[in-house]
Design a protein around this motif. Structure first.
Motif, mmCIF file in Angstrom:
data_model
loop_
_atom_site.group_PDB
_atom_site.id
_atom_site.type_symbol
_atom_site.label_atom_id
_atom_site.label_comp_id
_atom_site.label_asym_id
_atom_site.label_seq_id
_atom_site.Cartn_x
_atom_site.Cartn_y
_atom_site.Cartn_z
ATOM 1 N N LEU A 181 0.819 -1.214 0.000
ATOM 2 C CA LEU A 181 0.000 0.000 0.000
ATOM 3 C C LEU A 181 0.855 1.266 0.000
ATOM 4 O O LEU A 181 0.336 2.367 -0.219
ATOM 5 N N ILE A 182 2.148 1.116 0.236
ATOM 6 C CA ILE A 182 3.051 2.268 0.172
ATOM 7 C C ILE A 182 3.173 2.778 -1.256
ATOM 8 O O ILE A 182 3.464 3.957 -1.479
ATOM 9 N N ILE A 183 2.923 1.911 -2.245
ATOM 10 C CA ILE A 183 3.055 2.333 -3.651
ATOM 11 C C ILE A 183 2.130 3.508 -3.983
ATOM 12 O O ILE A 183 2.596 4.544 -4.483
ATOM 13 N N THR A 186 3.218 6.806 -2.141
ATOM 14 C CA THR A 186 4.414 7.446 -2.706
ATOM 15 C C THR A 186 4.081 8.148 -4.017
ATOM 16 O O THR A 186 4.511 9.291 -4.264
ATOM 17 N N ALA A 187 3.317 7.473 -4.873
ATOM 18 C CA ALA A 187 2.940 8.082 -6.155
ATOM 19 C C ALA A 187 2.093 9.322 -5.941
ATOM 20 O O ALA A 187 2.224 10.320 -6.684
ATOM 21 N N ALA A 188 1.226 9.313 -4.925
ATOM 22 C CA ALA A 188 0.364 10.470 -4.666
ATOM 23 C C ALA A 188 1.176 11.681 -4.204
ATOM 24 O O ALA A 188 0.858 12.827 -4.557
ATOM 25 N N ILE A 261 8.430 1.652 -2.409
ATOM 26 C CA ILE A 261 8.714 3.064 -2.695
ATOM 27 C C ILE A 261 9.250 3.210 -4.115
ATOM 28 O O ILE A 261 8.873 4.123 -4.855
ATOM 29 N N GLY A 262 10.134 2.284 -4.520
ATOM 30 C CA GLY A 262 10.660 2.315 -5.885
ATOM 31 C C GLY A 262 9.561 2.167 -6.919
ATOM 32 O O GLY A 262 9.547 2.871 -7.942
ATOM 33 N N THR A 280 -3.695 4.609 -9.862
ATOM 34 C CA THR A 280 -2.743 3.779 -10.596
ATOM 35 C C THR A 280 -1.861 2.978 -9.644
ATOM 36 O O THR A 280 -1.593 1.792 -9.868
ATOM 37 N N GLY A 281 -1.432 3.623 -8.566
ATOM 38 C CA GLY A 281 -0.613 2.929 -7.588
ATOM 39 C C GLY A 281 -1.351 1.778 -6.928
ATOM 40 O O GLY A 281 -0.777 0.715 -6.676
#
Length: 368
Positions: A181-183, A186-188, A261-262, A280-281
């Motif tokens: 859920l970090i994806i 981070t994108a936001a 995160i990457g 999208t994330g």
């Protein structure tokens, strides 16, 4: 110093928006709670109730003895055997789920022992118990009839720990899903800078994309430390029975957090605002949850074998490596040496996706 200032900025932003904090920290804990209540009382090794009608006039003594004394490797009985005389009563108990199956021993026309097994073919209890029953009684029958089996199967206890409940089996998957859920978060964070035009101003500033992304990663890793610690503590509190090291699991979860995160940075390369970043994330997060085998295992042919480790298509996803390591360490008790290969592969893939995020984003904003 620039990286620390960037990290400080984003930590403040995260703290000012509790919905992101709740998504990243409290939702995983809530998921763990739901899984514990839903599956914590469902043991993986079940003692099945078996109804037995012996009409073979003593010919089935060895079979009945084998049923009554069958045990799992941890010493728990495999079957509770109840003798019945009335088949109608037995059928009623099967319909009421009071027993998994009914075994009827009779003699055939030649006087040999015959075995009939009845039960609900749609019931998982019947499917499992009948499979155990066949594996248990077939050797007894072969010995009685003087047959030599084609395959000599021997069972040895290799001290491989198995999950005791469904919660023990599914908890690592919940951890993987929570960390991914970090994806979208981070994108936001980057999507907001794109929407407000701050990313364009960075082209004129001395702050490099590497420093910017490193600062965001540092802030997110701070959140990940709290998230992972809370998840592991919640798992222990809810009765998760681990055979391995929580310290190793903590390290693996943090590596996966860096990997997430990457992926968030890579996601930022194809979005235009924070709303797209979340949507999208989230799609990439859920896709990795399923492809990593967190809840539904995939059987993919191996493409190559390195040092005895078979690698397939989905092994390029760090979450796949994390899932295997968590299962091996927490459920089966594997140590650092046992998982060192996949741990190294996971670190390499995480660094690769982080660098790709920087390179692709630099190309997007045409920055040297």
């Amino acid at each position: 110093m620039k990286i620390l200032w960037v990290a400080r900025k984003y930590i403040r932003e995260i703290l000012r928006e509790p919905q992101f904090l709740l998504l990243t920290i409290l939702v995983p804990a809530a998921m763990m709670l739901v899984m514990a209540f839903g599956y914590g009382q469902n043991p993986r090794l079940v003692t099945y109730n078996v109804l037995l009608a012996d009409r073979a006039q003593g010919l089935a003594r060895e079979d009945i003895f084998a049923l009554e004394n069958a045990k799992y490797t941890d010493g728990r009985p495999m079957f509770n055997v109840f003798s019945v005389d009335d088949l109608n009563t037995a059928a009623e108990k099967l319909r009421n789920k009071e027993a998994a199956l009914l075994v009827i021993f009779t003699r055939d026309t030649a006087g040999a022992l015959a075995r009939e097994v009845k039960g609900d073919g749609t019931s998982l209890a019947f499917i499992n118990s009948s499979s155990y029953l066949e594996v248990l009684l077939n050797p007894v029958q072969e010995k009685r009839e003087g047959l030599h089996p084609i395959v000599d199967m021997r069972v040895e206890n290799l001290s491989i720990n198995m999950p005791q409940t469904d919660f023990d089996a599914f908890a690592p998957g919940v951890m993987i899903m929570a960390i991914l859920l970090i994806i979208p978060q981070t994108a936001a964070l980057i999507g907001r800078e794109l929407r407000t035009g701050t990313a364009t101003l960075l082209q004129l500033s001395p702050l490099s994309t590497t420093e910017w992304f490193a600062g965001i990663s540092l802030a997110q890793m701070g959140t990940a430390v709290v998230q992972v610690a809370l998840m592991l503590l919640m798992a222990v509190f809810l009765g998760f029975q681990t055979q391995g090291s929580f310290a190793l699991a903590f390290v693996i979860c943090l590596i996966l957090s860096f990997s997430s995160i990457g992926f968030g940075l890579l996601t930022a390369c194809i979005i235009h605002n924070d709303s797209e970043g979340v949507n999208t994330g989230s799609m990439f997060s859920m896709l990795q949850v399923f492809l990593s085998g967190a809840f539904f295992p995939f059987t993919i042919p191996a493409w190559l074998t390195i040092n005895g480790h078979q690698l397939g298509l989905f092994d390029i996803i760090p979450a796949t490596q994390a899932m295997m390591i968590l299962r091996q360490s927490l459920v089966s008790g594997a140590g650092l040496v046992d998982v060192s290969f996949r741990m190294g592969l996971m670190i390499g893939l995480s660094l690769l996706y982080f660098v790709l995020g920087i390179v692709v984003f630099n190309r997007r904003i045409s920055r040297p």
